[in-house]
Design an enzyme around this catalytic site. Structure first.
Site, PDB file in Angstrom:
ATOM      1  N   SER A  18       0.817  -1.217   0.000  1.00  0.00           N
ATOM      2  CA  SER A  18       0.000   0.000   0.000  1.00  0.00           C
ATOM      3  C   SER A  18       0.846   1.260   0.000  1.00  0.00           C
ATOM      4  CB  SER A  18      -0.903  -0.002   1.234  1.00  0.00           C
ATOM      5  OG  SER A  18      -0.145   0.139   2.406  1.00  0.00           O
ATOM      6  N   THR A  26      -2.011   2.920   3.398  1.00  0.00           N
ATOM      7  CA  THR A  26      -1.244   4.153   3.493  1.00  0.00           C
ATOM      8  C   THR A  26      -0.541   4.081   4.823  1.00  0.00           C
ATOM      9  OG1 THR A  26      -2.933   5.419   2.321  1.00  0.00           O
ATOM     10  CG2 THR A  26      -1.530   6.677   3.786  1.00  0.00           C
ATOM     11  N   THR A  43       1.782   6.991   0.484  1.00  0.00           N
ATOM     12  CA  THR A  43       0.889   5.934  -0.006  1.00  0.00           C
ATOM     13  C   THR A  43       1.076   5.651  -1.489  1.00  0.00           C
ATOM     14  OG1 THR A  43      -1.457   5.298  -0.113  1.00  0.00           O
ATOM     15  CG2 THR A  43      -0.969   7.551  -0.687  1.00  0.00           C
ATOM     16  N   ARG A 101      -5.124   9.916 -10.681  1.00  0.00           N
ATOM     17  CA  ARG A 101      -5.984  10.108  -9.500  1.00  0.00           C
ATOM     18  C   ARG A 101      -5.111  10.436  -8.282  1.00  0.00           C
ATOM     19  NH1 ARG A 101      -6.096   7.643  -4.160  1.00  0.00           N
ATOM     20  NH2 ARG A 101      -8.221   7.764  -3.383  1.00  0.00           N
ATOM     21  N   THR A 127      -6.031   7.549   6.884  1.00  0.00           N
ATOM     22  CA  THR A 127      -5.969   6.488   5.879  1.00  0.00           C
ATOM     23  C   THR A 127      -7.410   6.116   5.537  1.00  0.00           C
ATOM     24  OG1 THR A 127      -5.943   4.712   7.533  1.00  0.00           O
ATOM     25  CG2 THR A 127      -3.802   5.516   6.803  1.00  0.00           C
ATOM     26  N   GLY A 128      -7.578   5.402   4.437  1.00  0.00           N
ATOM     27  CA  GLY A 128      -8.929   5.007   4.047  1.00  0.00           C
ATOM     28  C   GLY A 128      -9.369   5.734   2.791  1.00  0.00           C
TER      29      GLY A 128
END
Ligand code: ASP
Length: 360
Positions: free
Chosen positions: A87, A207, A225, A235, A258-259
């Protein structure tokens, strides 16, 4: 007493109590300085769950008297270099073309500066490049080709960041494309079945965010990340956006995330968490309030479950000047890593808004 009067008195007394607490804290620190050996501030390092080693490394640096930013960057570099963490950095999962694109940001509390890079290819330590953007340019954010050229100018070695494991994972995804890309046909907000099979809300993300208070009471943070797996090239998530994926105020504290970056980009939660802490909230309360804000702001049907709750998760990690820490997520089950200097790094549970029901 008149309501607004009571409120004013309350605010005044709260402000006084705050000032008194700050003064006594400063006095403690002066005494500590007088006592030479005792650290003036309570050091702490917090990070996302994948940061056990990073927090340990950062605390080692802090105990040597180093600056919090040196500490957190040294910590996350270990994760960026690790091919098994898919990640972040080297070995990160690629975009939909099979190319690894990295995002990172840093913020240095004592000088109030920040730097970031986004969509950076071929350089495995974007956090180091983000730091150089902060230190060696008059800008804050460089992206894509420009970020790569800047890194090259500073002697960074280009390498293929795509490991065989990550490439195979990408290939499996590509071969089973069906409804799993990020392209959506025109539709209105209420439409539920558009993009329902689209798993981006739940798709592989990861991340590392790492924030620290050092022995001088200075605060810094970093977030790095490879972003959302299989993303549309170009993106950019929340990680390199100061205020969203990371924010530091040397007088108050730091927060990072994160997420699902898209949700956090629309809420700018890290700066919000720091502001909540400035108003007296604990790090955990402030993180929970940011989760609540994201829930409130999420209105697209395709992102909500049958009870109207977000299908995705977002996690926040925060510390304050006093060395207190906390973390929260929308959904239960997340952990964070922390090191308070007395013992080894450990995992603790994030607070949460909703408990995940066990699947039958
Ligand atoms: N927040 C990151 C992004 O949206 C991904 C993650 O933390 O999982 O790029």
């Amino acid at each position: 007493m008149h309501e607004s009067m009571k409120r004013r008195e309350f605010i005044k007394s709260a402000a006084f109590a705050g000032a008194a607490a700050l003064m006594s804290h400063q006095l403690d620190n002066l005494e500590a300085v007088g006592a030479q050996q005792r650290p003036a501030f309570k050091p702490v390092v917090i990070s996302s769950h994948n940061g056990l080693v990073a927090t340990a490394k950062a605390m080692e640096f802090i105990k040597q008297g180093k600056d919090a930013l040196d500490a957190v960057i040294a910590g996350v570099n270990i994760v960026e270099d690790d091919p098994n963490d898919m990640s972040v950095g080297y070995g990160g999962l690629p975009n939909e073309d099979g190319v690894v694109e990295l995002d990172a940001s840093v913020m240095h509390g004592p000088t109030g500066r920040g730097g970031a890079v986004a969509s950076l290819r071929n350089i495995k330590n974007p956090s180091k490049v983000a730091r150089l953007v902060m230190e060696r340019t008059d800008h804050v954010l460089l992206v894509g080709e420009g970020a790569l050229r800047f890194a090259r100018a500073h002697g960074f070695k280009e390498e293929n960041l795509l490991t065989d494991e990550a490439r195979n994972a990408w290939l499996r995804w590509k071969e089973n494309l069906s409804n799993e890309d990020d392209w959506l046909p025109p539709h209105d907000v209420e439409t539920k079945n558009i993009g329902e099979g689209l798993k981006s809300a739940l798709r592989n993300t990861g991340t590392i965010n790492c924030n620290a208070v050092d022995l001088q009471g200075n605060i810094s943070g970093v977030t790095t990340t490879s972003g959302l797996a299989w993303k549309i090239p170009g993106r950019v998530g929340d990680s390199p956006i100061l205020g969203a994926g990371l924010y530091v105020d040397n007088e108050v504290g730091a927060a990072g995330s994160t997420g699902r970056g898209e949700a956090n980009l629309l809420a700018c939660s890290s700066v919000m968490i720091v502001e909540f802490m400035r108003q007296g909230k604990t790090p955990e309360q402030a993180c929970l309030m940011a989760c609540e804000r994201i829930v409130k702001q999420t209105k697209m049907k395709r992102l909500l479950d049958e009870k109207g709750r977000p299908k995705f998760n977002v996690n926040f990690y925060a510390i304050n000047k006093r060395g207190e820490y906390g973390a929260a997520a929308i959904w239960s089950g997340s952990k964070f890593a922390v090191n308070t200097g007395e013992a080894q790094s450990r995992h603790e549970e994030c607070a949460y808004l909703y408990k995940r029901e066990p699947r039958n």
